[in-house]
Design a protein around this motif. Sequence first.
Motif, short mmCIF file in Angstrom:
data_model
loop_
_atom_site.label_atom_id
_atom_site.label_comp_id
_atom_site.label_asym_id
_atom_site.label_seq_id
_atom_site.Cartn_x
_atom_site.Cartn_y
_atom_site.Cartn_z
N LEU A 200 45.49 42.25 24.01
CA LEU A 200 44.05 42.26 24.28
C LEU A 200 43.69 43.36 25.28
N LEU A 201 44.49 43.50 26.32
CA LEU A 201 44.25 44.54 27.32
C LEU A 201 44.39 45.93 26.70
N ARG A 202 45.34 46.09 25.80
CA ARG A 202 45.49 47.39 25.13
C ARG A 202 44.25 47.73 24.30
N ARG A 203 43.70 46.73 23.65
CA ARG A 203 42.49 46.97 22.86
C ARG A 203 41.32 47.36 23.77
N ARG B 143 45.78 49.14 48.65
CA ARG B 143 44.38 49.49 48.42
C ARG B 143 43.97 49.41 46.95
N ILE B 144 44.89 49.05 46.07
CA ILE B 144 44.57 49.00 44.64
C ILE B 144 43.99 47.63 44.30
N PRO B 145 42.81 47.57 43.66
CA PRO B 145 42.24 46.26 43.30
C PRO B 145 43.13 45.55 42.28
N ILE B 146 43.23 44.25 42.42
CA ILE B 146 44.06 43.42 41.55
C ILE B 146 43.17 42.40 40.85
N LEU B 147 43.23 42.39 39.53
CA LEU B 147 42.53 41.40 38.71
C LEU B 147 43.55 40.42 38.16
N VAL B 148 43.30 39.13 38.32
CA VAL B 148 44.23 38.10 37.87
C VAL B 148 43.59 37.33 36.72
N LEU B 149 44.32 37.21 35.62
CA LEU B 149 43.88 36.40 34.49
C LEU B 149 44.24 34.95 34.80
N ALA B 150 43.23 34.17 35.17
CA ALA B 150 43.48 32.85 35.75
C ALA B 150 42.86 31.73 34.93
N GLU B 151 42.75 31.91 33.62
CA GLU B 151 42.20 30.83 32.79
C GLU B 151 43.08 29.59 32.89
N GLY B 152 42.46 28.46 33.16
CA GLY B 152 43.20 27.22 33.28
C GLY B 152 43.81 26.98 34.65
N ALA B 153 43.64 27.91 35.59
CA ALA B 153 44.21 27.74 36.93
C ALA B 153 43.41 26.72 37.73
N THR B 154 44.07 26.01 38.60
CA THR B 154 43.40 25.03 39.46
C THR B 154 42.65 25.75 40.56
N SER B 155 41.72 25.04 41.19
CA SER B 155 40.97 25.64 42.29
C SER B 155 41.89 25.98 43.46
N THR B 156 42.94 25.22 43.65
CA THR B 156 43.90 25.53 44.72
C THR B 156 44.61 26.85 44.44
N LEU C 229 38.32 33.65 35.10
CA LEU C 229 38.53 32.26 34.74
C LEU C 229 38.08 31.95 33.32
N ASP C 230 37.28 32.86 32.72
CA ASP C 230 36.78 32.62 31.36
C ASP C 230 37.90 32.79 30.34
N PRO C 231 37.73 32.20 29.15
CA PRO C 231 38.71 32.44 28.08
C PRO C 231 38.80 33.92 27.76
N LEU C 232 39.99 34.37 27.44
CA LEU C 232 40.21 35.80 27.22
C LEU C 232 39.46 36.27 25.98
N GLY C 233 38.84 37.43 26.11
CA GLY C 233 38.14 38.09 25.02
C GLY C 233 37.93 39.53 25.42
#
Length: 653
Positions: free
Chosen positions: A533-536, A593-606, A621-625
Amino acid sequence: MRFLLVEDDPTISHTLGAALAEQFYVVDVAEDGQEGLDYTRSFTYDLVILDVSLPRLDGLSLCRQLRREKYTGPILLLTARGETEDKVRGLDAGADDYVVKPCTVPELMARVRALLRRQRSADAPVLEWGFLRLDPSSGQVTYRDRPVKLSPKEYSLLELLLRHPRRLFSRSAILEHLWSLGDFPGEETVKAHIKGLRRKLSLAGARDVVETVYGMGYRLRPGSEQLNEGGEQEAGDASARVRSALDRAWERFSSMIYDRLESLERVAAALGTANLLEADLARAADDAHKLIGSLGPFGLVRGSQLARAIESHLQSLQSQPPAIATVDSQLETQLETQTGSSPSSSTPHFPSLRDRPSYLQPSPVIQQALNQLLGDLRREIQNRQPLGRDRLLIGYIGSDPSWYHSLVAAASQGDAPMEVVMLEEPFTWDALPTSDLPGAIVMPWNDPAQPAVLAALLSLRRRQRDLVTIALVQRNDPAALMDLAQGGWDADWVVDQPIDGLIQALGQYQSDRRTMDRQRVLAINLPSPAVSLLRRCCQQQQWELACASQPQRVCATMAASRPDIIVLSAHGSPWDGVVWTRALRSDIFGGQRIPILVLAEGATSTTVHHLYQAGVASCLLDPLGVDPLIRALQDCLAQSLRPEIFKGWISSQ
């Protein structure tokens, strides 16, 4: 005014419908000719736009039927075929004009305006009521030559009343004229829009224009042509609204366009083998034909021309005789020995030649030409930039018009494309689409609207994460500076300083935003579906993608790829998102200093809390698309630019 658009391709119908709606037209959409005919029998339309190639009832037949049923309004035909005989057939069928795809939205709008002018040749081109003027060609309303800013529905409501100045309209009649079939509200909505129209006209000085006749409806108040002069409002830019509508349509339908492109690429690859079915070729020709029409409205005229050339090559292949699939001779001999007869349709497990699929002969010459055309087409699509993205929309909030005019003058002299608008009340921001939200807000800190603005900023920042907020302050006002710092404002600007410096800084910020078009993305330890998905996403945005999964390879990959953003997964073993983030923020990896994006769908609030504590820039947190991931990457990258651009502004003036 109410239009009917009959088009079976949802990409084209939505794009053109949205663009027409931004010009204050009400648009009903029918997906086939029979449905379009049913609509015209139930409702009155000022203009009908037809595609020639329609299911159930084609466009030419529908056009003839409309004229037989005494429809006298203008009819505009859309088609991908531009030969003279096709145009003659369309005009002979009763059409007033004929547009060949690809047609850009500005061209279509010009044709629509020309047809409407021709239809009302006896009417004045500008609608007037005293000093109140509405120009349908530009979509602007003025009072005493001063612009009045109205919402699309308020504009349509005023236009309806001005076109019929002596007529009384009931609420149900207004609903029928101004709302499409798929968006039919209750009568209370009319009352709300009447109230909004009256308020804005009154602020401009045009008081008591719209009259309520109790129990019957609304009309222009007789004798109100002599209007009093009043306040001032700024006009909206109709062309900017159209650009925003096209950008929203692109976000919605770009994945469909890429799907059609990939289908064509698969067919081109199969041309080098004997595995291309005749049915696959027919579907590919249909995809190419749809691309011809759907790319034009987005400004991709050359892309439409390439799609037309691709369609021509595919049609030449369709005209060639197919090679019927033959069965292995040894298998035929064996079957004949076992059954005592040759293979026939009566043999259940051995279909006859007539039932066997038709394959096309390999065609390396056409394959080479298609590959070249498809490569050019993919680059054209990938290089498309949002029409509104090149300009920075600066919103001014304040009661002092001199600052607004200073901003407008300075922005017009700057090198970066900018547009300054006077923002309305903060409670209206939530109703704006994301593409119409400002990229920067400038507000005098002591303005009476400050409390309402501060209350609305939190929700606005959730939708516009790269929003820049700038406060105009008095020199040597430590209390204001402290409030600014605590409120998270990006900058202050002393009111007695020349405004040019502020515009230059915003221009630099806009320039840095545009560097997002060539970003480098590093994916670390992502599962295979997420990598695909990320490649697309990177292919669509023309970003570079590098991948690493083993900790010992990350340092070398980071040094080689020099990423602008890192994408992680919240889940993983033994290194999850929190562990990876802490490691990347350490001196070992050098990713502080590099921004980090985490794919966290289904992760708990903790888990999300621990991720932010570790130093991630954002969690998805949204479903991947494709679209949500692209937006998350863009937001994260834009957010990383802001601290550097405005560093040191606060308390520095």
